[in-house]
Design a protein around this motif. Structure first.
Motif, mmCIF file in Angstrom:
data_model
loop_
_atom_site.group_PDB
_atom_site.id
_atom_site.type_symbol
_atom_site.label_atom_id
_atom_site.label_comp_id
_atom_site.label_asym_id
_atom_site.label_seq_id
_atom_site.Cartn_x
_atom_site.Cartn_y
_atom_site.Cartn_z
ATOM 1 N N GLY A 11 39.380 43.521 36.164
ATOM 2 C CA GLY A 11 38.914 44.473 37.173
ATOM 3 C C GLY A 11 38.066 43.786 38.212
ATOM 4 O O GLY A 11 37.890 42.567 38.191
ATOM 5 N N GLY A 12 37.569 44.593 39.134
ATOM 6 C CA GLY A 12 36.734 44.028 40.183
ATOM 7 C C GLY A 12 36.507 45.015 41.294
ATOM 8 O O GLY A 12 36.698 46.228 41.121
ATOM 9 N N ASP A 13 36.108 44.496 42.420
ATOM 10 C CA ASP A 13 35.902 45.319 43.597
ATOM 11 C C ASP A 13 36.147 44.426 44.804
ATOM 12 O O ASP A 13 35.819 43.234 44.767
ATOM 13 C CB ASP A 13 34.460 45.864 43.597
ATOM 14 C CG ASP A 13 34.304 47.052 44.534
ATOM 15 O OD1 ASP A 13 35.314 47.728 44.812
ATOM 16 O OD2 ASP A 13 33.181 47.293 44.998
ATOM 17 N N THR A 14 36.755 44.968 45.826
ATOM 18 C CA THR A 14 37.087 44.169 46.999
ATOM 19 C C THR A 14 36.588 44.877 48.247
ATOM 20 O O THR A 14 36.880 46.054 48.442
ATOM 21 C CB THR A 14 38.624 43.979 47.099
ATOM 22 O OG1 THR A 14 39.093 43.469 45.855
ATOM 23 C CG2 THR A 14 38.969 42.986 48.195
ATOM 24 N N PHE A 74 44.596 47.867 48.585
ATOM 25 C CA PHE A 74 45.249 47.982 47.287
ATOM 26 C C PHE A 74 46.423 47.022 47.174
ATOM 27 O O PHE A 74 46.662 46.446 46.110
ATOM 28 C CB PHE A 74 45.657 49.435 47.031
ATOM 29 C CG PHE A 74 44.449 50.322 47.076
ATOM 30 C CD1 PHE A 74 43.537 50.314 46.032
ATOM 31 C CD2 PHE A 74 44.172 51.092 48.204
ATOM 32 C CE1 PHE A 74 42.379 51.075 46.089
ATOM 33 C CE2 PHE A 74 43.023 51.855 48.256
ATOM 34 C CZ PHE A 74 42.119 51.850 47.207
ATOM 35 N N LEU A 78 35.891 40.557 38.989
ATOM 36 C CA LEU A 78 35.586 39.842 40.222
ATOM 37 C C LEU A 78 35.240 40.815 41.344
ATOM 38 O O LEU A 78 36.083 41.601 41.759
ATOM 39 C CB LEU A 78 36.799 39.009 40.646
ATOM 40 C CG LEU A 78 36.683 38.314 42.002
ATOM 41 C CD1 LEU A 78 35.645 37.204 41.949
ATOM 42 C CD2 LEU A 78 38.032 37.752 42.423
ATOM 43 N N ILE A 81 44.962 43.674 46.343
ATOM 44 C CA ILE A 81 44.592 43.561 44.921
ATOM 45 C C ILE A 81 45.845 43.345 44.071
ATOM 46 O O ILE A 81 45.902 42.452 43.231
ATOM 47 C CB ILE A 81 43.830 44.829 44.457
ATOM 48 C CG1 ILE A 81 42.486 44.930 45.187
ATOM 49 C CG2 ILE A 81 43.619 44.824 42.949
ATOM 50 C CD1 ILE A 81 41.815 46.282 45.082
ATOM 51 N N ILE A 85 43.490 46.143 35.334
ATOM 52 C CA ILE A 85 43.342 46.457 36.755
ATOM 53 C C ILE A 85 44.211 47.665 37.114
ATOM 54 O O ILE A 85 45.347 47.767 36.666
ATOM 55 C CB ILE A 85 43.753 45.231 37.606
ATOM 56 C CG1 ILE A 85 42.704 44.120 37.437
ATOM 57 C CG2 ILE A 85 43.926 45.603 39.075
ATOM 58 C CD1 ILE A 85 43.070 42.825 38.127
ATOM 59 N N GLY A 86 43.658 48.561 37.927
ATOM 60 C CA GLY A 86 44.453 49.683 38.402
ATOM 61 C C GLY A 86 43.922 51.035 37.986
ATOM 62 O O GLY A 86 44.401 52.059 38.463
ATOM 63 N N ASP A 87 42.941 51.055 37.126
ATOM 64 C CA ASP A 87 42.333 52.344 36.788
ATOM 65 C C ASP A 87 40.874 52.315 37.237
ATOM 66 O O ASP A 87 40.430 51.371 37.886
ATOM 67 C CB ASP A 87 42.460 52.615 35.283
ATOM 68 C CG ASP A 87 42.701 54.096 35.009
ATOM 69 O OD1 ASP A 87 41.949 54.920 35.564
ATOM 70 O OD2 ASP A 87 43.649 54.424 34.261
ATOM 71 N N ASP A 88 40.114 53.354 36.908
ATOM 72 C CA ASP A 88 38.728 53.414 37.375
ATOM 73 C C ASP A 88 37.828 52.440 36.625
ATOM 74 O O ASP A 88 36.792 52.027 37.130
ATOM 75 C CB ASP A 88 38.198 54.844 37.240
ATOM 76 C CG ASP A 88 38.900 55.760 38.237
ATOM 77 O OD1 ASP A 88 38.878 55.427 39.434
ATOM 78 O OD2 ASP A 88 39.509 56.757 37.823
HETATM 79 P P1 ADP Z 1 37.339 52.258 42.432
HETATM 80 O O1 ADP Z 1 37.464 52.939 43.763
HETATM 81 O O2 ADP Z 1 37.575 53.138 41.256
HETATM 82 O O3 ADP Z 1 36.114 51.396 42.325
HETATM 83 P P2 ADP Z 1 38.913 50.183 43.501
HETATM 84 O O4 ADP Z 1 39.734 50.846 44.523
HETATM 85 O O5 ADP Z 1 37.691 49.465 43.922
HETATM 86 O O6 ADP Z 1 38.582 51.248 42.389
HETATM 87 O O7 ADP Z 1 39.812 49.169 42.684
HETATM 88 C C1 ADP Z 1 41.090 49.543 42.204
HETATM 89 C C2 ADP Z 1 41.387 48.719 40.959
HETATM 90 O O8 ADP Z 1 41.505 47.365 41.320
HETATM 91 C C3 ADP Z 1 40.316 48.806 39.899
HETATM 92 O O9 ADP Z 1 40.924 48.795 38.643
HETATM 93 C C4 ADP Z 1 39.514 47.557 40.107
HETATM 94 O O10 ADP Z 1 38.927 47.114 38.903
HETATM 95 C C5 ADP Z 1 40.580 46.578 40.607
HETATM 96 N N1 ADP Z 1 40.069 45.549 41.540
HETATM 97 C C6 ADP Z 1 39.546 45.725 42.767
HETATM 98 N N2 ADP Z 1 39.240 44.550 43.337
HETATM 99 C C7 ADP Z 1 39.561 43.596 42.442
HETATM 100 C C8 ADP Z 1 39.465 42.174 42.432
HETATM 101 N N3 ADP Z 1 38.983 41.475 43.463
HETATM 102 N N4 ADP Z 1 39.883 41.532 41.329
HETATM 103 C C9 ADP Z 1 40.354 42.214 40.274
HETATM 104 N N5 ADP Z 1 40.484 43.535 40.222
HETATM 105 C C10 ADP Z 1 40.091 44.231 41.289
#
Ligand code: ADP
Ligand code: MG
Length: 322
Positions: free
Chosen positions: A117-120, A4, A85, A7, A24-27
């Motif tokens: 938003g995205g996922d990492t 986190f 992303l 991100i 970014i930061g919500d579900d």
């Molecule tokens: P969730 O568990 O609900 O999928 P995450 O913990 O994966 O949420 O992500 C937390 C927040 O950060 C979300 O709003 C998500 O869209 C954002 N996020 C995660 N990875 C990235 C990234 N690489 N770039 C932009 N936003 C990201």
């Protein structure tokens, strides 16, 4: 650094876009499209070892991850607005992340695109970017609208990226200055976003040239149930490439021109009545638009050489599964 914090530090930037209700930061992100608009959505993946080599310049990669998506928006005539992303990263290398996001956000800012938003996740490097664009309802430029008699146009020049790649792979030799210029086309392509928007209501069909002209134009032809004739001598290209067309490296030049991917130019069709408007757009955008051929009722793509003969074998466009 935890996930986190990573991100927060690298991907969350202040948003100036009032249409982003939740970023970014919500579900999930929440966006408010403009009234009367439809959304165009596309996703593209860049995989290490497939689309880029280990050790590739991180800033250029950030640029390219977004550029290829912007190019899809351009081909639809959409205005790119928001991106997501999803990234797999082998580690939390600060320098890599800073350079990558610098390349990504510089291009995003240039086009007014907000990362929402995205996922990492940890894993072999893989960058998957989703883009959302807007366009007035019913105005998307699809691949299926070309009619016999339409002109075929391409923007910019073709084969630059492929020629640079050939030089980097020692399949040909380029002077240092030429290589430096063409290499920019390979590594930091400039998607034709404004052109795409200007083509709404003018182009009957469009596609971005990501895999090579012959293969990409063939997608328009198939979707529109038509054929086409194009003239080799009209295809816009760098002097280094036209020189090679007339030399012992003709084979390589043909492959770059007709099947060279990664140029991210637009190939589009339009009725001959649009020529005047297209000439104005070219001047306004300071971008060459070249009339390279004609849509025909006879199916198939025919490429005429400098003497008017049809080439009997076309170099193949890129395909991951062939
Ligand atoms: P969730 O568990 O609900 O999928 P995450 O913990 O994966 O949420 O992500 C937390 C927040 O950060 C979300 O709003 C998500 O869209 C954002 N996020 C995660 N990875 C990235 C990234 N690489 N770039 C932009 N936003 C990201
Ligand atoms: Mg998640």
């Amino acid at each position: 650094m935890d996930e986190f914090a990573l991100i927060e530090r690298h991907f969350r930037r202040p948003l100036r876009d009032p249409a982003v209700r939740v970023g970014i930061g919500d579900d999930a992100a929440v966006v408010a499209p403009a009234p009367g608009c439809e959304l165009a959505v596309a996703v593209d993946m860049l995989v290490e070892g497939r689309h880029f080599l280990p050790g590739a310049d991180a800033a250029a990669l950030g640029h390219k991850a977004l550029a290829v998506n912007l190019s899809d928006m351009a081909a639809m005539g959409a205005t790119p607005r928001w991106a997501l992303l999803a990234g797999a990263l082998p580690d939390d290398d600060e320098r890599w992340l800073s350079a990558f996001t610098e390349g990504l956000f510089a291009l995003a800012q240039q086009h007014g695109v907000a990362l929402i938003g995205g996922d990492t996740t940890r894993g072999p490097r893989n960058l998957c970017l989703t883009i959302i664009g807007e366009l007035p309802a019913g105005t998307a430029i699809t691949r299926s609208g070309a009619s016999a008699g339409d002109d075929i146009h391409v923007s910019g020049s073709l084969g630059d990226a492929a020629l640079a790649l050939a030089a980097l792979q020692q399949r040909t030799k380029l002077g240092a200055a030429t290589l430096a210029t063409l290499r920019l086309r390979l590594e930091t392509p400039e998607p034709r976003v404004v052109l795409g928007q200007r083509l709404r209501g003018i182009a009957s069909a469009a596609i971005d040239v990501s895999d090579g002209l012959s293969g990409d134009l063939a997608h328009i032809l198939e979707a529109s149930s038509v054929g086409a004739e194009i003239e080799l001598a009209r295809l816009p290209c760098a002097p280094a490439l036209s020189l090679r067309l007339a030399s012992g490296e003709r084979e390589l030049a043909l492959a770059c021109l007709l099947a060279g991917g990664d140029d991210y130019e637009l190939c589009f069709t339009a009725p001959p009545s649009a020529r005047g408007r297209l000439a104005d757009i070219a001047v306004e955008l300071a971008l060459t638009l070249t009339h390279v051929g004609t849509v025909t009722a006879t199916p198939g793509l025919r490429v005429r050489d400098e003497h008017g003969s049809v080439l009997d074998a076309l170099p193949r466009s890129f395909d991951h599964f062939r």
